[in-house]
Design an enzyme around this catalytic site. Structure first.
Site, short mmCIF file in Angstrom:
data_model
loop_
_atom_site.label_atom_id
_atom_site.label_comp_id
_atom_site.label_asym_id
_atom_site.label_seq_id
_atom_site.Cartn_x
_atom_site.Cartn_y
_atom_site.Cartn_z
N ARG A 172 0.78 -1.14 -0.03
CA ARG A 172 0.10 -0.06 0.18
C ARG A 172 0.81 1.36 -0.13
NH1 ARG A 172 -2.83 -2.97 -1.93
NH2 ARG A 172 -5.08 -3.47 -1.23
N GLU A 199 -3.73 7.73 -6.13
CA GLU A 199 -3.79 7.01 -7.29
C GLU A 199 -5.17 7.54 -8.20
OE1 GLU A 199 -3.49 2.72 -6.92
OE2 GLU A 199 -1.79 3.05 -5.91
N HIS A 249 -0.03 0.45 -10.47
CA HIS A 249 -1.02 -0.73 -9.82
C HIS A 249 -1.35 -1.89 -10.62
CE1 HIS A 249 -3.48 -0.77 -5.76
NE2 HIS A 249 -2.83 -1.88 -6.07
#
Length: 331
Positions: free
Chosen positions: A246, A275, A294
């Site tokens: 994370r 993000e 990601h």
């Protein structure tokens, strides 16, 4: 928790997931609710069907988030995602929903392990720099022959010794790397980890590893864990930091400071506190940073379906399910 073989509602952008579940559970009715867009929008008819009739739901997290407090019959929902942070933020841990919520804790680990090992190899053999040379039509063999290390000479520190961390450790161990793990408590079974440290011993891992890989979930204990000057402990070996856990484990400025002060050699970042990563972030232009969007652990149909099927069999047998969301712990 015992139940008869109830229908399974599937609402996910994972390709052919409903079909895979139906193949693995041939005696079970599988109802496919079609995702209309990338925003996980269902038709009014499908929303009505889900909220009024679904006992068991396999879905992407935004669907579960919308259905959790509005579905009248829902008893168990399994997310196709590994992380549940956005759901945690809307649930009062003192008054959790009656619905059992589980996450897909397996099915991502092998892909993430390959991502981590791939970037370790790419870093050690300077593949990314060679790609730049190729684009510039430059021939520089000497700089790639110096200081080459074997994988068996490297030590990897994994922050997070759960299932995904264990799978990363197992793959890296199989190619000769020494593997250290960070866990909340000491483990009697170390698995692939040569050394296991607890959170209060974090500095020991940072001081002794050639690569640091974060796979920790986002909790109150892990937020900002590497922020401030914590990464100064890395200056002994100057590891490369890889983040597939994370993004909020370290803020951008602390990470940039660590690179500029040469506490770490660089970073491979797949996750970020915000993000998409803002276009004005200094991380984009830092030559010692690799940015990926990601994607280290993409949802793969077969593993996600298999993980759900395993939990479904436990559910109808009245057994404890895997990866039940612990509201108070934040994961």
């Amino acid at each position: 928790m015992s139940a008869s073989r109830q229908a399974v509602f599937v609402a996910s952008s994972v390709k052919d997931l409903a079909r895979a579940v139906a193949r693995m559970l041939p005696q079970v009715e599988v109802k496919h609710l079609c995702i209309q867009s990338e925003d996980n929008y269902l038709s009014d008819e499908d929303w009505s069907d889900l909220r009024g009739n679904a006992d068991i739901l396999l879905a992407d997290l935004p669907i579960i988030k919308s259905a959790l407090f509005t579905s009248t019959k829902l008893k168990w929902a399994q997310s196709t995602w590994a992380g549940v942070e956005s759901l945690i933020t809307v649930v009062d841990p003192l008054k959790p929903p009656d619905v059992i919520v589980t996450r897909t804790g397996s099915g991502f680990g092998n892909l993430m392990a390959e991502y981590v090992l791939g970037y370790i190899i790419a870093t050690e053999r300077k593949f990314l720099q060679m790609a730049v040379d190729q684009k510039a039509k430059e021939w520089n063999p000497d700089q790639y022959k110096r200081d080459v290390r074997l994988l068996s000479q490297l030590r990897l520190g994994i922050l997070g010794a759960g299932q995904i961390g264990t799978q990363i450790g197992s793959l890296c161990k199989s190619v000769g790397m020494e593997v250290w793990g960070l866990a909340r408590s000491k483990h009697s079974d170390l698995g692939p980890f040569d050394v296991c440290r607890t959170t209060d011993e974090l500095a020991d891992i940072l001081q002794n590893c050639d690569y640091i890989c974060n796979v920790l979930p986002s909790t109150e204990e892990t937020k900002g864990l590497l922020s401030g000057d914590m990464l100064s402990h890395c200056q002994v070996k100057k590891p490369t930091f890889i983040n597939v856990g994370r993004g909020n484990i370290v803020d951008d400025e602390s990470l940039i400071k660590a690179i500029e002060n040469q506490w770490i050699a660089g970073a491979v970042l797949d996750v970020f506190d915000s993000e998409p990563l803002p276009r004005d972030s200094r991380l984009w232009s830092n030559p010692n940073v690799v940015i990926t969007p990601h994607m280290s652990g993409p949802c793969n149909t077969e593993p996600v379906a298999k993980a759900f099927t395993c939990n479904y069999q436990k559910y109808i047998a009245g057994h404890t399910l895997d990866y039940i969301v612990k509201w108070k712990n934040g994961y």
